[in-house]
Structure formats: C-alpha cells, structure tokens
Scaffold this motif. Sequence first.
Motif, PDB file in Angstrom:
ATOM      1  N   ASN A  42     -72.787   4.397  23.891  1.00  0.00           N
ATOM      2  CA  ASN A  42     -73.071   5.093  22.638  1.00  0.00           C
ATOM      3  C   ASN A  42     -74.485   5.649  22.693  1.00  0.00           C
ATOM      4  O   ASN A  42     -75.471   4.918  22.578  1.00  0.00           O
ATOM      5  N   TRP A  84     -70.658  -0.956  20.399  1.00  0.00           N
ATOM      6  CA  TRP A  84     -71.075   0.338  19.850  1.00  0.00           C
ATOM      7  C   TRP A  84     -72.460   0.280  19.219  1.00  0.00           C
ATOM      8  O   TRP A  84     -73.185   1.291  19.183  1.00  0.00           O
ATOM      9  N   ILE A 311     -63.841   7.193  24.865  1.00  0.00           N
ATOM     10  CA  ILE A 311     -65.187   6.622  24.795  1.00  0.00           C
ATOM     11  C   ILE A 311     -66.053   7.110  25.957  1.00  0.00           C
ATOM     12  O   ILE A 311     -66.699   6.350  26.657  1.00  0.00           O
ATOM     13  N   THR A 317     -71.604   7.445  18.210  1.00  0.00           N
ATOM     14  CA  THR A 317     -70.441   6.781  17.617  1.00  0.00           C
ATOM     15  C   THR A 317     -70.853   5.808  16.532  1.00  0.00           C
ATOM     16  O   THR A 317     -71.862   5.117  16.649  1.00  0.00           O
ATOM     17  N   MET A 319     -68.688   2.791  14.306  1.00  0.00           N
ATOM     18  CA  MET A 319     -67.392   2.129  14.236  1.00  0.00           C
ATOM     19  C   MET A 319     -67.344   1.147  13.073  1.00  0.00           C
ATOM     20  O   MET A 319     -68.358   0.555  12.703  1.00  0.00           O
ATOM     21  N   SER A 347     -63.237  11.827  16.923  1.00  0.00           N
ATOM     22  CA  SER A 347     -62.973  10.591  16.190  1.00  0.00           C
ATOM     23  C   SER A 347     -61.541  10.115  16.399  1.00  0.00           C
ATOM     24  O   SER A 347     -60.673  10.859  16.859  1.00  0.00           O
ATOM     25  N   GLU A 378     -59.015  -0.008  13.910  1.00  0.00           N
ATOM     26  CA  GLU A 378     -60.255   0.372  14.581  1.00  0.00           C
ATOM     27  C   GLU A 378     -60.626   1.785  14.128  1.00  0.00           C
ATOM     28  O   GLU A 378     -59.870   2.729  14.358  1.00  0.00           O
ATOM     29  N   ALA A 380     -63.236   4.828  14.374  1.00  0.00           N
ATOM     30  CA  ALA A 380     -64.269   5.328  15.282  1.00  0.00           C
ATOM     31  C   ALA A 380     -64.602   6.774  14.955  1.00  0.00           C
ATOM     32  O   ALA A 380     -63.782   7.670  15.166  1.00  0.00           O
ATOM     33  N   SER A 382     -66.882   9.750  16.185  1.00  0.00           N
ATOM     34  CA  SER A 382     -67.570  10.048  17.441  1.00  0.00           C
ATOM     35  C   SER A 382     -67.851  11.541  17.534  1.00  0.00           C
ATOM     36  O   SER A 382     -66.973  12.365  17.267  1.00  0.00           O
TER      37      SER A 382
END
Length: 461
Positions: A42, A84, A311, A317, A319, A347, A378, A380, A382
């Motif tokens: 990250n 992260w 990733i 990122t 989370m 994302s 989860e 995320a 991003s």
Amino acid sequence: MTSSPALPRETAEAAAALRAALGGEVLVAADPGYDQARQVWNAAVDHHPAVLVRCAGEKDVRAAVRIAREHGLPLSVRGGGHDWAGRALRQGGVVLDLSGLRQVTVDPATGTAEVQGGARAGDLIEEAARHGFAPVTGTVKAVGVTGLTLGGGYGLLAGAHGLASDNLVGAHVVLADGESVTASAEENPDLFWALRGGGGNFGVLTSLRYRVHPLTTVTSGLLLFPLAQAAAVLRGHAEILAEAPDELTVMAGFFAVPDAEPLVFLLPLWVGDPAAAEPWRARLASVGSPVAGEFTQVPYLQVASLFDDSIQNGRHTEMRTRWIPGHTTESIEVLTEAAARMTAPFSGLYLHHFHGAATRVPVADTAFGLRRDHLLVEIAASWAPGTEARAEAHRAWARSLSADLAALALPGGYANLMGPDESDRALTGFGANAERLLAVKRRFDPDAVFTGIPALPPPTR
C-alpha cells in the motif's frame, strides 16, 4: 552536498550493534536502499522506521530482538508486507524484515510443508503443486503466509479444509527474550493455540509447518455479471450457500471497472469428483446471465491467481471489514448500492464464504473466535497515486459502507483487515477466547514487545 542529519544516540548504537552481530543487511535512513526497503504494497503508507534489519535467518532474528530491547527501541515484523495499514513498519522502531526468507519444502510422505517466515502464499502453492498437493491459503499469491495464518486465513478451501490457521501443525517462534521455542500440540500448546488466529502478538515466526492436501485440479471459474443483475445474483448466492456441501465454497462480490459500471462476480470452487459438481453448475447458471466466465475443471494454481491484480504494489488503499451472518434483503440492498457508488477505479467488495470444515473446529480449540456460518465482507478502496484530491472520498466510501453494515453485522470482525483505530472491535471478535488470549500474552510477552493485529493491550501490573 548536504549531509544527512545525525541519528539519535540510541538508534546509532543499536544500528552499530546490529551490524556487528547480524549476517543480514542493516539499513538506516541515510543508507542507499533504505527508502526502497521501507515500501510496502500500500503506497499510502509512509512510515519511517529507525532501523530496517533484513534478517538472513533465525540467528539474526534472535540477535535483533535482544539488541532492540537493550536499546529501548520498539519492534515490528515484516513478512509479506500486505497489512494495508503498514503495521509491519514500526515508526521510529526496528523492523525485522523476513521478506527474503521464502524457502518452502514439501514432504509428500507426511502431507506437510515447511515454510520460512517470509514466504508468500504463491511460494507455498507453487511448491506444493509440484508434488501434487495444495495448501489452504487466501486468494492472492503475494500475501505473506505467516500474517495470513496468524489472523485466521480465509480462502476457497474453507468448506473442505478449514482456515489456513486450522492447517498449521507447528512453528518455530523467537520470543521477546530472544530465545527460540517450538509451538505445536505437544510443545508449548498454549502458544500454539494462540498462533492459530490470535494475531502476531507473541513472537516472531521464523518457520511454520503446514498440512497440505492431495489436490491438483478443481472445478471453478470466475463468473461475471452486469451490475443490473446484482440483487438477483446475491439472492441466488444466498440460496446456494444455504445448501452448499463442504466440497463447494462460493466467494462473491463486486469489481470496480475503470470508465464502466462495476461488475458482480461469483467464484465457486468445487473439490472432488467433477461429475458431482454438475448440479451446482446448473444452479450457478440460474442466478443470472453472466457476461464472462464458466464453471469448469482448472488447475488449483490458476484459481489461486485470479485476484493477484487486485493488490498490485504502488496503489493507495483503505480497507474496512464486517462479518455478516449471511445475505438478507437489507444487506443485499446495502452492498448493491455501495457497489454502484464506488469512487475509486480499482476498488472491490469481496464476500468470503465461511462454512463446512471451518465451522466444525470447536471454538475453544484455536484462538479464532467465530465458528458459525457467515460471510466476511472485505471492503477495499484502491486508487492510483497522484489522485490525492479524491483520496478522502475514496476512504469515506469504505468507511461509510462499514458503518452501514454495522447494524446487520456480528460482533467484532476479522482482525487481519481491521484499521489501526479498531483494536477494540477486533478483540471483541475473539469472543470467549479473548480472556485466554490475553493470559497467553501475559505469559509469553509480559512487556508487550510484540504488537500484532489487533495489538493486545499491555498486561496490567
């Protein structure tokens, strides 16, 4: 030429002692390679450790723990570097970097694998595949095996073989005094119990021994649907989960797509006779009209690579996470609406299916505290660096979805995905195991040298 500022005395002395004692590389801010060495997946993480120690083996780890303590510097441990929040890099502390220790040795006769503390999931998966076996890992090959295991380790083999931590059979651990011990069901069983899902609060795992399973091919496939079908797909997902046998684990979720609407996905994985998967092929086809993907026989190694792009190193990122008991009309609406307003182009929303073998491990047998059927959500956000003007909007999207799910969620949450501000909620997630976990912490790390995820509170004196 401008000279680098002088190091604080304790840092300079610690760095000198480490260089004299260790076989691996020792870096401080003035050294070439320091800035590269402090990078993690990250890129939003910008931590500056006092000293980075690239450990060459367990001997280095033992010496580094002792020297850091002698000089009053806090410690952190880096394996895969995929937390992260960047907690592997202790600001102003000594980082024990195990990322170069990635050897994996598989013993087909015992169905086990010996894994060094810095190994990635891909290292273990690829070496096991050479011998006709598969390990229980997550869904991204770059993630460190140790960190995944310490938090629990969700994956597509959960129904058939449980969590990654359920497949840990032993570990070598360097404790806070620099001594090394073995943790297993026979040796230091309390420590072994805590390592299986209790976070990285007890020592440095320099090697781990895993159970691996005879498996080369599975029936699987990433099925993609248009966003307009999201509610129908998730309702169908709920119906399949209600009847899925151990052999079938079905992940679901949403991908952002740059310059287009997000896509809904289902990722089923069937372990066993492909012919027995045929009725489920029809069930999966009935939930919507996929725009891509098929449910077919593939190498397990291929399935374990499907989310590698999600990733990539260098993105920023944020989370968040929740546990939900399963799909309801309200949760489907919340998830679908959130997917439609994703703000960042890379994302994703990932719904990990926990059932089968993972639920049959008694709660008291490992530190992992939730053994009922559920979905791990989860969240995320991003985005690429250089778009920081929008960064707060991306972070707000992840946080707001977590807040919207709170009323529908089970207590606590998955510690490996928690934010640094959520330690209390992560501790709640251990449920009835929390008190024992704190007792093990007091026994093996009474001075709170190690701060895992969550960072357990320091023992009371």
